[in-house]
Design an enzyme around this catalytic site. Sequence first.
Site, PDB file in Angstrom:
ATOM      1  N   TYR A  29       0.831  -1.208   0.000  1.00  0.00           N
ATOM      2  CA  TYR A  29       0.000   0.000   0.000  1.00  0.00           C
ATOM      3  C   TYR A  29       0.864   1.256   0.000  1.00  0.00           C
ATOM      4  CZ  TYR A  29      -3.675   3.210   1.692  1.00  0.00           C
ATOM      5  OH  TYR A  29      -4.561   4.250   1.854  1.00  0.00           O
TER       6      TYR A  29
ATOM      7  N   LYS B  77       1.025   4.053  -2.974  1.00  0.00           N
ATOM      8  CA  LYS B  77       0.671   5.454  -2.729  1.00  0.00           C
ATOM      9  C   LYS B  77       1.828   6.399  -3.048  1.00  0.00           C
ATOM     10  CE  LYS B  77      -3.567   4.795  -1.543  1.00  0.00           C
ATOM     11  NZ  LYS B  77      -4.631   5.163  -2.524  1.00  0.00           N
TER      12      LYS B  77
END
Length: 295
Positions: free
Chosen positions: A163, A167
């Site tokens: 993640y 990002k």
Amino acid sequence: MTLSLEGKTALVTGAGAGLGRAEALALSKAGAAVVVNDYDATAAQAVVDEITGAGGRATAAPGDVSSWSTAEQLVDLAVSTYGQLDVLVNNAGVLRDRTIFNISEDEWDTVIGVHLKGHAGTSRFATAHWRDRAKATGQPVYGRVINTSSEAFLFGSGGQPNYAAAKAGIVALTMATAKSCARYGVRANAICPRARTAMTAAVFGEAPDGLDPLSVDHVAPLVAYLASPAADAISGQVFVAYGPMVALATAPNLEKRFDASGATWTPDELDRALGAHFSDRDPELTFSADVFLKL
């Protein structure tokens, strides 16, 4: 400049619930026709019904944004239904939380696919649409991209390497989009929302009674603003948003430059230069931007 999106068309991914739904509603309230994408067709249609029930215009577009063929279809649907696309809000995401030493290839690929590849695919076809229109008219067009990053990229997230990496990649994608497409009239920005959604339920838990500082309704107005003509001067920026706060992040700064005494470095000289610098430096001072944890 105006805040109105009257006459504009917006595409919002992952808009069947949570932040995406709030963004779709806010864009519709500002006057935009909205293409509502979600992996869950029933959820997407429910948001469409909510928008049209309030007098707005919306079309459901179910599909998995990690597929570039789906991304192309979403842009094509916006153009064929409403004449053109003006605003792209990339929001779709999933979680597969693991530490780096436990993560599987599928858990890595799934998160990178939906988040980073999902942002890249829609951006690729939306910006191609804007470039073609600009070339046809010889004038810049109206194009807005609002991408969804996360504070996980700013300070690292030990249990979310997939993640956090996705990002961080989304921020880099946003910067590249802003630079390469400015000549066509495109503005691209990223937001790092701190919001209570189904995806973050394990992090933030249940909402408190009364006004929830982590409500998605706090973030949606920023997205509607960045999508508007009034935000024409804002591009290539990263915002952290939650509750009644919006924070503008700065680019990484240069701390210190080290130069070799000769044509190249030797291990001993590197040790003297870098070793001396770090010997009495706070070991907690890493590239991580922990200052955002104190907002």
